[in-house]
Write a protein that holds these residues in place. Sequence first.
Motif, PDB file in Angstrom:
ATOM      1  N   TYR A 191       0.805  -1.215   0.000  1.00 35.42           N
ATOM      2  CA  TYR A 191       0.000   0.000   0.000  1.00 35.42           C
ATOM      3  C   TYR A 191       0.841   1.268   0.000  1.00 35.42           C
ATOM      4  CZ  TYR A 191      -3.959  -3.000   0.441  1.00 35.42           C
ATOM      5  OH  TYR A 191      -4.884  -3.954   0.190  1.00 35.42           O
ATOM      6  N   THR A 192       2.058   1.172   0.466  1.00 37.74           N
ATOM      7  CA  THR A 192       2.965   2.314   0.329  1.00 37.74           C
ATOM      8  C   THR A 192       3.216   2.608  -1.140  1.00 37.74           C
ATOM      9  OG1 THR A 192       4.049   1.863   2.464  1.00 37.74           O
ATOM     10  CG2 THR A 192       5.275   3.168   0.852  1.00 37.74           C
ATOM     11  N   ARG A 193       3.509   1.565  -1.908  1.00 38.05           N
ATOM     12  CA  ARG A 193       3.735   1.746  -3.338  1.00 38.05           C
ATOM     13  C   ARG A 193       2.460   2.163  -4.058  1.00 38.05           C
ATOM     14  NH1 ARG A 193       8.277  -0.351  -5.640  1.00 38.05           N
ATOM     15  NH2 ARG A 193       7.535   0.919  -7.376  1.00 38.05           N
ATOM     16  N   LEU A 194       1.328   1.559  -3.685  1.00 37.73           N
ATOM     17  CA  LEU A 194       0.059   1.877  -4.342  1.00 37.73           C
ATOM     18  C   LEU A 194      -0.336   3.334  -4.096  1.00 37.73           C
ATOM     19  CD1 LEU A 194      -2.425   0.933  -5.917  1.00 37.73           C
ATOM     20  CD2 LEU A 194      -3.417   0.175  -3.757  1.00 37.73           C
ATOM     21  N   LEU A 195      -0.211   3.789  -2.848  1.00 38.63           N
ATOM     22  CA  LEU A 195      -0.581   5.173  -2.531  1.00 38.63           C
ATOM     23  C   LEU A 195       0.387   6.152  -3.180  1.00 38.63           C
ATOM     24  CD1 LEU A 195      -2.459   7.072  -1.058  1.00 38.63           C
ATOM     25  CD2 LEU A 195      -1.079   6.788   1.010  1.00 38.63           C
ATOM     26  N   ARG A 196       1.661   5.811  -3.219  1.00 36.62           N
ATOM     27  CA  ARG A 196       2.637   6.685  -3.872  1.00 36.62           C
ATOM     28  C   ARG A 196       2.292   6.865  -5.341  1.00 36.62           C
ATOM     29  NH1 ARG A 196       7.068   5.994  -7.111  1.00 36.62           N
ATOM     30  NH2 ARG A 196       8.759   7.524  -6.876  1.00 36.62           N
ATOM     31  N   THR A 197       1.992   5.759  -6.023  1.00 34.82           N
ATOM     32  CA  THR A 197       1.644   5.829  -7.443  1.00 34.82           C
ATOM     33  C   THR A 197       0.361   6.626  -7.661  1.00 34.82           C
ATOM     34  OG1 THR A 197       2.689   3.671  -7.805  1.00 34.82           O
ATOM     35  CG2 THR A 197       1.143   4.454  -9.486  1.00 34.82           C
ATOM     36  N   SER A 198      -0.639   6.374  -6.820  1.00 35.55           N
ATOM     37  CA  SER A 198      -1.910   7.082  -6.954  1.00 35.55           C
ATOM     38  C   SER A 198      -1.743   8.574  -6.684  1.00 35.55           C
ATOM     39  CB  SER A 198      -2.937   6.473  -5.998  1.00 35.55           C
ATOM     40  OG  SER A 198      -4.204   7.059  -6.172  1.00 35.55           O
ATOM     41  N   MET A 199      -0.934   8.920  -5.695  1.00 35.91           N
ATOM     42  CA  MET A 199      -0.671  10.336  -5.395  1.00 35.91           C
ATOM     43  C   MET A 199       0.010  11.028  -6.577  1.00 35.91           C
ATOM     44  SD  MET A 199      -1.537  11.598  -2.309  1.00 35.91           S
ATOM     45  CE  MET A 199      -0.296  12.856  -2.035  1.00 35.91           C
ATOM     46  N   LEU A 200       1.004  10.370  -7.166  1.00 35.63           N
ATOM     47  CA  LEU A 200       1.724  10.977  -8.287  1.00 35.63           C
ATOM     48  C   LEU A 200       0.801  11.189  -9.485  1.00 35.63           C
ATOM     49  CD1 LEU A 200       5.120   9.035  -8.127  1.00 35.63           C
ATOM     50  CD2 LEU A 200       4.706  11.432  -7.552  1.00 35.63           C
TER      51      LEU A 200
END
Length: 312
Positions: A191-200
Amino acid sequence: MGRFIVRRIISLVPVLLGISLLTFVLIHLVPVDPAEVYLRLSLIPPTDEAVAVIRAEMGLNKPLHQQYFDWLWRVAHLDFGRSFVTRKPVMAELLYYFPATLKLAAASLLIVLLISIPAGVFSALYKDTAFDHMCRIFAFVAASMPSFWLGFVLIYILSLELDLLPAYGRGTLFHLVLPAVTLALGAAAVYTRLLRTSMLENLNQNFVLYARARGLKEKLIIVRHVLKNALIPVVIAFGMTLGHMLAGSVIVENVFAWPGVGRYIVSSIFNRDYPVIQAYALFMAVVFVLLNLLVDIICGLLDPRIRLGGDK
């Protein structure tokens, strides 16, 4: 919103019926006769006469479709039969062990939120910095480690070597730390990677440019606009994660001797306690379905386009 929820609930009816049918059929594909298993666990010689009597008592001599409808009627009244081993109602035993599993899953989910949301948000806001690289390395390593291996490593370091935390059992809050961390780290990495991608992705949308052109503060743009939209795919995935934590705690509960449903079902599998196995499979499937319903409702609240699309 009311129509959206009603439509989702109605759509669950055929899904639940399909799940019940699949659960019933799969347990009847097992090559061992449940009546014979029952007699062996009761320490009674499984003679042909004894097996015939038990099959009649269990209703196994009826046509398969009649067995299914009889079983479905009992399930609708929360009657899953009795355990072959303990002779107690299966539903009562599941409810006895379920709070421990729910407590473990809730603690793990809290750890996932505390790690993934700050790490994902700041990793996106400070892209390609040292912090971002550290978060990406953590996500890669944590997602790659099997939960049972991580559990044994934590036991060895924090319990045996440093004597900081208890390794096994359930008692104080400290007993919860190691199994909860073990269960949470893999999901936190994802979820760290998922949220980072979604934020970008959302930071590059036109509405962010328009908000900045209107003179809104950057903090307000991030919290009220970017983060709110970035959380939608994360919330969708979180519903499945909680279900996986409830069902996937089997390994972690056995590593840490945590007295939950996962440990109970493993012993039932070894004993071929078919009523418990069948009830567990159906119970966890229903949990997944209800969690998906909850996720749909939350996403509908976060994004009106979802519920308006469902109302068409």
